[in-house]
Design an enzyme around this catalytic site. Structure first.
Site, PDB file in Angstrom:
ATOM      1  N   HIS A  11      -8.217   3.478  20.027  1.00 17.94           N
ATOM      2  CA  HIS A  11      -7.372   2.447  20.648  1.00 17.94           C
ATOM      3  C   HIS A  11      -7.885   2.049  22.029  1.00 17.94           C
ATOM      4  CE1 HIS A  11      -4.328   3.913  17.579  1.00 17.94           C
ATOM      5  NE2 HIS A  11      -4.604   2.660  17.252  1.00 17.94           N
ATOM      6  N   PRO A  54      -4.991  -5.462   1.240  1.00 18.10           N
ATOM      7  CA  PRO A  54      -4.480  -6.581   2.048  1.00 18.10           C
ATOM      8  C   PRO A  54      -5.465  -7.032   3.129  1.00 18.10           C
ATOM      9  CG  PRO A  54      -3.296  -4.541   2.567  1.00 18.10           C
ATOM     10  CD  PRO A  54      -4.127  -4.268   1.362  1.00 18.10           C
ATOM     11  N   GLY A  96      -2.099 -11.772   8.615  1.00 19.17           N
ATOM     12  CA  GLY A  96      -2.856 -12.314   9.753  1.00 19.17           C
ATOM     13  C   GLY A  96      -3.461 -13.675   9.455  1.00 19.17           C
ATOM     14  N   GLN A 127       0.861  -1.203   0.000  1.00 22.21           N
ATOM     15  CA  GLN A 127       0.000   0.000   0.000  1.00 22.21           C
ATOM     16  C   GLN A 127       0.895   1.251   0.000  1.00 22.21           C
ATOM     17  OE1 GLN A 127      -2.104  -1.008   3.619  1.00 22.21           O
ATOM     18  NE2 GLN A 127      -0.133  -1.413   4.618  1.00 22.21           N
ATOM     19  N   ASP A 171      -7.451  -5.129  14.191  1.00 22.43           N
ATOM     20  CA  ASP A 171      -7.269  -3.685  14.031  1.00 22.43           C
ATOM     21  C   ASP A 171      -6.769  -3.433  12.613  1.00 22.43           C
ATOM     22  OD1 ASP A 171      -5.029  -1.266  15.695  1.00 22.43           O
ATOM     23  OD2 ASP A 171      -6.668  -1.023  14.246  1.00 22.43           O
TER      24      ASP A 171
HETATM   25  N1  SAM Z   1      -7.304   2.131  13.169  1.00 25.36           N
HETATM   26  C1  SAM Z   1      -7.228   1.904  11.734  1.00 25.36           C
HETATM   27  C2  SAM Z   1      -8.605   1.706  11.147  1.00 25.36           C
HETATM   28  O1  SAM Z   1      -9.562   1.474  11.884  1.00 25.36           O
HETATM   29  O2  SAM Z   1      -8.701   1.793   9.905  1.00 25.36           O
HETATM   30  C3  SAM Z   1      -6.337   0.728  11.434  1.00 25.36           C
HETATM   31  C4  SAM Z   1      -4.901   1.098  11.644  1.00 25.36           C
HETATM   32  S1  SAM Z   1      -3.679  -0.069  11.307  1.00 25.36           S
HETATM   33  C5  SAM Z   1      -2.540   1.010  10.558  1.00 25.36           C
HETATM   34  C6  SAM Z   1      -4.308  -1.080  10.007  1.00 25.36           C
HETATM   35  C7  SAM Z   1      -3.239  -2.070   9.592  1.00 25.36           C
HETATM   36  O3  SAM Z   1      -3.798  -3.284   9.114  1.00 25.36           O
HETATM   37  C8  SAM Z   1      -2.330  -1.569   8.452  1.00 25.36           C
HETATM   38  O4  SAM Z   1      -1.051  -1.267   8.958  1.00 25.36           O
HETATM   39  C9  SAM Z   1      -2.284  -2.727   7.457  1.00 25.36           C
HETATM   40  O5  SAM Z   1      -1.013  -2.952   6.900  1.00 25.36           O
HETATM   41  C10 SAM Z   1      -2.748  -3.881   8.341  1.00 25.36           C
HETATM   42  N2  SAM Z   1      -3.254  -5.046   7.600  1.00 25.36           N
HETATM   43  C11 SAM Z   1      -4.088  -5.046   6.531  1.00 25.36           C
HETATM   44  N3  SAM Z   1      -4.302  -6.320   6.093  1.00 25.36           N
HETATM   45  C12 SAM Z   1      -3.592  -7.141   6.938  1.00 25.36           C
HETATM   46  C13 SAM Z   1      -3.415  -8.554   7.020  1.00 25.36           C
HETATM   47  N4  SAM Z   1      -4.002  -9.392   6.138  1.00 25.36           N
HETATM   48  N5  SAM Z   1      -2.640  -9.050   8.012  1.00 25.36           N
HETATM   49  C14 SAM Z   1      -2.041  -8.216   8.910  1.00 25.36           C
HETATM   50  N6  SAM Z   1      -2.146  -6.856   8.877  1.00 25.36           N
HETATM   51  C15 SAM Z   1      -2.925  -6.331   7.900  1.00 25.36           C
END
Ligand code: SAM
Length: 281
Positions: A62, A164, A140, A31, A157
């Protein structure tokens, strides 16, 4: 010249913030990541042009993704965060002395690295300084397959259900989470805006209810997210977020919170009629 950032919340509505400086802009294999300075909300992280966190209102999200779960489970020792690369959820989990190990499973190492560098108030516990925290850079979905029956609480989260994170809202994913939880485990996942994302929520909660015996929605006010009305799913194998809430433990929590409290824990699960009707079984 003034620079403004706008996130479109629908075809004809959006949210606009003045930007005073771009601190980082780059692409990972997953991304686009930007971290900018804003006069109104402090530093802000964007992923693929969508607001993830801001310094000014991240405490709401959070605190609310973490504390309802950790004050309902009677003795959470092992907690997993999927996504959460800014570190804010881990920071709130660490306020619970009973948690022996928190695992952060974030797919994008660039998010972790830039959060440590530019968002230290959130990433304070994912920078290697906390022995109770284990950081894994992994999808994940893959991590869950390798860690079944392992966690008391799992917090999803993630970004929105595109890119992704698309797989993190499907029934198969919830089955993997169910399997990764211990026999009395529970999960919380951010579940978008009831005001803008009703259709997505209808499917999300149907998928959750096909897997978990107990699924409740709760809400929080998050000004920088679409409409400000945000939601979380509380999906549990045994403990109910109101019936089994450890109110006294929350009241005597011994750490500061600026949004969550033992009264709001209950109020957050009281839903507006249009929201209740939309996700009704
Ligand atoms: N608080 C934010 C929201 O509600 O939109 C989320 C913040 S956090 C930065 C979201 C994270 O999810 C991103 O860093 C992204 O890279 C991660 N992410 C997305 N798909 C994922 C996956 N399949 N496995 C692990 N992390 C993932």
């Amino acid at each position: 010249m003034e620079l403004w950032y706008t996130e479109k919340h629908s075809e004809h509505a959006g949210f606009t913030l003045k930007v005073s400086k771009t601190l980082f802009s780059g692409e990972s294999e997953f991304q686009k990541l930007e971290i900018v300075e804003t006069p109104e909300y402090g530093r802000m992280m964007l992923l693929d042009d969508l607001v993830m966190v801001t310094e000014r209102d991240e405490f709401i999200y959070h605190e609310m993704i973490v504390h309802p779960a950790l004050f309902t489970h009677p003795d959470p020792k092992r907690v997993l965060v999927i996504g959460g690369g800014d570190g804010g959820s881990i920071r709130e989990i660490m306020k619970h002395p009973g948690v022996e190990q928190a695992v952060l499973c974030e797919i994008d190492g660039l998010v972790i690295d830039k959060s440590i560098e530019l968002l230290p108030s959130m990433a304070c516990d994912i920078n290697g300084s906390n022995p109770r925290v284990h950081v894994r850079v992994s999808d994940g979905l893959v991590y869950l397959r390798e860690h079944q029956n392992a966690f008391d609480v799992i917090l999803v989260d993630s970004t929105d259900p595109v890119g992704p994170a698309e797989g993190l809202f499907a029934k198969d994913f919830y089955r993997l989470v169910f399997g990764a939880l211990k026999e009395d485990g529970l999960m919380v996942a951010q579940t978008e805006s009831p005001f803008y994302h009703g259709e997505i929520q209808k499917h999300m909660y149907r998928n959750l209810r096909a897997v978990f015996p107990m699924v409740e929605m709760y809400q929080a006010f998050i000004p920088t997210y679409p409409s400000g009305l945000w939601s979380f799913a509380f999906a549990s194998k045994r403990y109910h977020p109101i019936r089994d809430f450890h109110r006294e433990k929350a009241q005597k929590r011994g750490f500061s919170t600026r949004y969550y409290n033992e009264d709001l824990h209950l109020g957050a699960f009281m839903l507006p009629t249009f929201v209740k009707e939309n996700i009704a079984e």
